[in-house]
Every structure is written in C-alpha cells, then in structure tokens.
Motif scaffolding. Structure first.
Motif, PDB file in Angstrom:
ATOM      1  N   GLY A 159       0.761  -1.244   0.000  1.00  8.55           N
ATOM      2  CA  GLY A 159       0.000   0.000   0.000  1.00  8.55           C
ATOM      3  C   GLY A 159       0.793   1.296   0.000  1.00  8.55           C
ATOM      4  N   PRO A 160       1.966   1.339  -0.653  1.00  8.61           N
ATOM      5  CA  PRO A 160       2.722   2.600  -0.660  1.00  8.61           C
ATOM      6  C   PRO A 160       2.074   3.648  -1.549  1.00  8.61           C
ATOM      7  CG  PRO A 160       3.733   1.061  -2.191  1.00  8.61           C
ATOM      8  CD  PRO A 160       2.637   0.294  -1.469  1.00  8.61           C
ATOM      9  N   THR A 161       2.339   4.882  -1.227  1.00  8.74           N
ATOM     10  CA  THR A 161       1.997   5.999  -2.096  1.00  8.74           C
ATOM     11  C   THR A 161       2.925   5.956  -3.318  1.00  8.74           C
ATOM     12  OG1 THR A 161       1.200   7.296  -0.253  1.00  8.74           O
ATOM     13  CG2 THR A 161       1.980   8.529  -2.174  1.00  8.74           C
ATOM     14  N   VAL A 162       2.394   6.337  -4.476  1.00  6.97           N
ATOM     15  CA  VAL A 162       3.198   6.272  -5.703  1.00  6.97           C
ATOM     16  C   VAL A 162       3.282   7.641  -6.371  1.00  6.97           C
ATOM     17  CG1 VAL A 162       2.601   3.844  -6.116  1.00  6.97           C
ATOM     18  CG2 VAL A 162       1.219   5.660  -7.185  1.00  6.97           C
ATOM     19  N   LEU A 163       4.233   7.742  -7.276  1.00  5.00           N
ATOM     20  CA  LEU A 163       4.279   8.844  -8.232  1.00  5.00           C
ATOM     21  C   LEU A 163       3.842   8.278  -9.581  1.00  5.00           C
ATOM     22  CD1 LEU A 163       7.718  10.435  -7.270  1.00  5.00           C
ATOM     23  CD2 LEU A 163       5.430  11.319  -6.729  1.00  5.00           C
ATOM     24  N   VAL A 164       2.929   8.993 -10.232  1.00  8.04           N
ATOM     25  CA  VAL A 164       2.458   8.578 -11.555  1.00  8.04           C
ATOM     26  C   VAL A 164       3.128   9.471 -12.580  1.00  8.04           C
ATOM     27  CG1 VAL A 164       0.434   8.199 -13.013  1.00  8.04           C
ATOM     28  CG2 VAL A 164       0.220   8.028 -10.517  1.00  8.04           C
ATOM     29  N   SER A 165       3.894   8.866 -13.469  1.00 11.19           N
ATOM     30  CA  SER A 165       4.543   9.652 -14.520  1.00 11.19           C
ATOM     31  C   SER A 165       3.928   9.309 -15.867  1.00 11.19           C
ATOM     32  CB  SER A 165       6.050   9.421 -14.518  1.00 11.19           C
ATOM     33  OG  SER A 165       6.344   8.050 -14.565  1.00 11.19           O
TER      34      SER A 165
ATOM     35  N   ALA B  87      -2.020   8.473  -3.779  1.00 10.42           N
ATOM     36  CA  ALA B  87      -2.112   7.512  -2.672  1.00 10.42           C
ATOM     37  C   ALA B  87      -3.056   6.375  -3.042  1.00 10.42           C
ATOM     38  CB  ALA B  87      -2.605   8.207  -1.409  1.00 10.42           C
ATOM     39  N   TRP B  88      -3.894   6.597  -4.066  1.00 13.20           N
ATOM     40  CA  TRP B  88      -4.925   5.626  -4.409  1.00 13.20           C
ATOM     41  C   TRP B  88      -4.496   4.809  -5.614  1.00 13.20           C
ATOM     42  CZ3 TRP B  88      -9.942   9.089  -3.793  1.00 13.20           C
ATOM     43  CH2 TRP B  88     -10.013   9.526  -2.458  1.00 13.20           C
ATOM     44  N   ALA B  89      -3.627   3.865  -5.344  1.00 17.80           N
ATOM     45  CA  ALA B  89      -3.145   2.926  -6.357  1.00 17.80           C
ATOM     46  C   ALA B  89      -2.975   1.584  -5.672  1.00 17.80           C
ATOM     47  CB  ALA B  89      -1.809   3.389  -6.924  1.00 17.80           C
TER      48      ALA B  89
ATOM     49  N   ARG C 295      15.479   5.055   2.348  1.00 19.34           N
ATOM     50  CA  ARG C 295      15.056   4.322   1.147  1.00 19.34           C
ATOM     51  C   ARG C 295      13.767   3.538   1.380  1.00 19.34           C
ATOM     52  NH1 ARG C 295      16.438   5.854  -3.393  1.00 19.34           N
ATOM     53  NH2 ARG C 295      16.764   3.857  -4.373  1.00 19.34           N
ATOM     54  N   ARG C 296      13.137   3.716   2.541  1.00 22.09           N
ATOM     55  CA  ARG C 296      11.853   3.032   2.788  1.00 22.09           C
ATOM     56  C   ARG C 296      10.728   3.680   1.985  1.00 22.09           C
ATOM     57  NH1 ARG C 296      11.201  -0.154   8.181  1.00 22.09           N
ATOM     58  NH2 ARG C 296      13.385  -0.781   8.387  1.00 22.09           N
ATOM     59  N   SER C 297       9.729   2.886   1.659  1.00 21.33           N
ATOM     60  CA  SER C 297       8.559   3.431   0.968  1.00 21.33           C
ATOM     61  C   SER C 297       7.710   4.239   1.936  1.00 21.33           C
ATOM     62  CB  SER C 297       7.757   2.301   0.324  1.00 21.33           C
ATOM     63  OG  SER C 297       7.461   1.293   1.259  1.00 21.33           O
ATOM     64  N   LEU C 298       6.755   4.966   1.358  1.00 21.15           N
ATOM     65  CA  LEU C 298       5.944   5.956   2.060  1.00 21.15           C
ATOM     66  C   LEU C 298       4.472   5.605   2.010  1.00 21.15           C
ATOM     67  CD1 LEU C 298       7.297   9.104   0.249  1.00 21.15           C
ATOM     68  CD2 LEU C 298       7.874   8.343   2.554  1.00 21.15           C
ATOM     69  N   HIS C 299       3.751   6.049   3.017  1.00 19.20           N
ATOM     70  CA  HIS C 299       2.301   5.868   3.038  1.00 19.20           C
ATOM     71  C   HIS C 299       1.692   7.221   3.389  1.00 19.20           C
ATOM     72  CE1 HIS C 299       2.921   1.446   3.126  1.00 19.20           C
ATOM     73  NE2 HIS C 299       4.018   1.814   3.771  1.00 19.20           N
ATOM     74  N   TYR C 300       1.054   7.864   2.426  1.00 21.69           N
ATOM     75  CA  TYR C 300       0.550   9.219   2.638  1.00 21.69           C
ATOM     76  C   TYR C 300      -0.786   9.203   3.382  1.00 21.69           C
ATOM     77  CZ  TYR C 300      -0.378  14.128   1.758  1.00 21.69           C
ATOM     78  OH  TYR C 300      -0.606  15.462   1.926  1.00 21.69           O
ATOM     79  N   ILE C 301      -0.975  10.212   4.218  1.00 23.57           N
ATOM     80  CA  ILE C 301      -2.255  10.324   4.914  1.00 23.57           C
ATOM     81  C   ILE C 301      -2.992  11.553   4.410  1.00 23.57           C
ATOM     82  CG2 ILE C 301      -3.401  10.376   7.147  1.00 23.57           C
ATOM     83  CD1 ILE C 301      -0.643   9.375   8.245  1.00 23.57           C
ATOM     84  N   ALA C 302      -2.521  12.739   4.778  1.00 19.29           N
ATOM     85  CA  ALA C 302      -3.165  13.998   4.393  1.00 19.29           C
ATOM     86  C   ALA C 302      -2.280  15.107   4.940  1.00 19.29           C
ATOM     87  CB  ALA C 302      -4.578  14.096   4.981  1.00 19.29           C
ATOM     88  N   GLY C 303      -2.383  16.293   4.367  1.00 19.54           N
ATOM     89  CA  GLY C 303      -1.742  17.472   4.932  1.00 19.54           C
ATOM     90  C   GLY C 303      -0.239  17.378   5.153  1.00 19.54           C
ATOM     91  N   GLY C 304       0.466  16.669   4.255  1.00 13.73           N
ATOM     92  CA  GLY C 304       1.919  16.552   4.407  1.00 13.73           C
ATOM     93  C   GLY C 304       2.355  15.502   5.404  1.00 13.73           C
TER      94      GLY C 304
END
Lengths: 186, 186
Positions: A17-23, A36-38, A165-174
C-alpha cells in the motif's frame, strides 16, 4: 542497482500500500503527480488500479498516450512527493520545479522518476465508464524494476537498508508514515 | 473506545494502504476474509474499492446482501489475518475457527470484527462489468468508526499507543510490515 522484477511478482511492489508517483508523457510533454490511491488488481497478467482526477494534467497525457508508470518513491523524496501532489503540471514543468529527474523507461514512452525504489510500467486497459465515472484507470503491467538495495528475489528488504530508502504511506496534509517493521506469522 | 469518524474523513482510515478484513453476511450466514487490495476511490460521498475473488464464500454473501465492512485490523491480529486469508469460509465458520469475534455493526447487517482499529461499513455500488471481469467491487461508505486510542480528530495517532495496535501491510507468505514512523513535510 535497478533490476528487473518478474511480472508475476510485480504486485509485491504495491501490495503493502505505498503511495506512488504517476509519470506520463504524450506529444513531447511529460508530467509527474502523486497518488495515494493505487493498488494491484490482478496477478497474471499483472494489472493495477490508480485514481487520476479529471482536473489533472496527467489525465490528459495518460488518455492521449494510453500509458503511465507507477513509481514507488522513498522517504528521501517525501517533500517532492508532496510538491508534485499539490501543484499542477499544466503550464509548469513539475520535474524541473520539484527537482525530480525524468529518465527513460524500459518499454513505455513515459519517463520513470530517478531515485525511486520500484517501477511498474503500465499500458491502460481501456474502460471508459470507469475512467469517466470514477476517475479510475486500469493498467496492465508490461515491465517492472526495483532497486536491489531494498527489493530482492521478490521481496522488500528494508531492514538492512538506509531508512531514507523506505517506501511511504501518505495520509493527508503533508503527513506520512514510513513503511515500518517487517514481521512474519507462521 | 470506538468513536464515529466523519464520513468525509473516512478515507483516512485506508489512505495509508493497510490490509483489511472484509466481513459480510447474508441469510443468516456470515464470513470474514483478508484483503490487501482495498483502497479509497472517492471522498464525498466516500467510496472504496476492494477486490473479491469469484472463488470466495465472501463473494456469495456480498453479492446476496449488497453490503460489506472493511475492518482495519492491527498487529495483534496478524496471525488471524493470515488464517482468514488462507482458509475458505465455505462449510466452516471462520469466525469460530480464527477466534475473531463478530459484533453488530452500526448500519449494515454484516458483522464488524471485534478488536479492529477502524471500520468502514459499505453498500455495494453495483457495477456488474467490474465485478464479473475484474472481481472489483465499489462500496459507498455509509458509516465509519475507529478506536480513539489510535485514531482521533481525523488522524491516526500510533506514536503514543501500544505497537500491537498499529495497522498492517501484507506482502505475501505470512510476511507483513507494521505501519511505521509518522513524519511530516512542510
């Protein structure tokens, strides 16, 4: 070092469930946004889901090209993830503005984002109703790579790597969570 | 203590990508299964996505009732998450087998799973093509609750709580990550 990930195991880049960048890219233009929704949708052939709002510039590029990349960013890139998740790429080059570097991908024309820890190159599986009604895109994964410092033999190995180098999980507001402690149950 | 979560902020229970338990009930039968492939789809009205394989007993109950609950389990429940993700509820009561306790929910007839840290009660938004072709279900969130020991005022607060109450991120083969360190960028 970037290494190929077996397509049948590419879902593991997203399963936690990591947050991603879509390119994306089309007609000489390119863009990058945060999502965050991927998540994975299927194993074989591997498919993914991602929500891409109608208001975004990325949406135009993805609909024009039929391609996108889900890049898995790491904690070192968190500020840039927030930046490209907040601003629009319409009329501004978000790669240049954020300092994220576009690099050639394996198969699709969209650029991958340098410094990420995983890459899923995708071709859109056209589902016009989902795209119009829910901003929901299905992608078939046609190539996958990962940084072998943190992903080897089909598994993440954050435990012995730089915490940045760990992946991220976004919530809201930074606000984010880093991917945490690995553990197993029998 | 379980407290209501404002529907417009209910996406935050899932935004960081935790693995969920999907509970369901129909015609006096009930079941619970694990799902790593669940995420928010929309803010308002809040909607979620979840992939429910055709082979599962839960699929029968969800199609019969048009309802399900996404329960957000915690690390203390990891072994049970693996158990209800591995066995079928067809011909066996997975609540009894796993020791997970079904409790009445707020609005839907499906039971919520005791001891979880978040609950999203959902009604299926019928999309037969997605359900048949992709095993993909859309739910509108009609009630949301969370344990105020770890979720307050629209935000997770794992940092000052028992680590066993953290959410989980499933990978494969009984391997998980716990939700990790919280951090913010400006």
């Amino acid at each position: 070092m970037l290494v190929d990930v077996e397509l049948a195991k590419s879902y593991r880049l997203l399963n936690h469930g990591p947050t991603v960048l879509v390119s994306s890219a089309a007609e000489g233009r390119q863009n990058v946004m945060a999502a965050a929704w991927a998540m994975p949708l299927d194993f074989d052939p591997p498919k993914v889901l991602v929500v891409i709002d109608k208001s975004t510039y990325s949406r135009e590029l993805i609909e024009a090209s039929g391609e996108f990349i889900l890049n898995v960013p790491c904690r070192a890139q968190a500020a840039q993830v927030v930046q490209v998740g907040s601003e629009s790429g319409r009329g501004a080059d978000k790669f240049a503005a954020s300092g994220l570097e576009p690099l050639p991908a394996r198969i699709v024309a969209a650029p991958r984002v340098a410094g990420c820890i995983g890459y899923l190159e995708c071709r859109v599986v056209p589902e016009p109703h989902n795209q119009q009604r829910y901003d929901l895109f299905i992608g078939e994964v046609v190539a996958a790579q990962a940084d072998d410092a943190v992903f080897r033999a089909g598994h993440w190995h954050f435990e012995d790597a730089d915490p940045a180098r760990r992946s991220l999980h976004y919530i809201a507001g930074g606000h984010f969570f880093a991917t945490g402690e690995a553990f197993s149950v029998a």
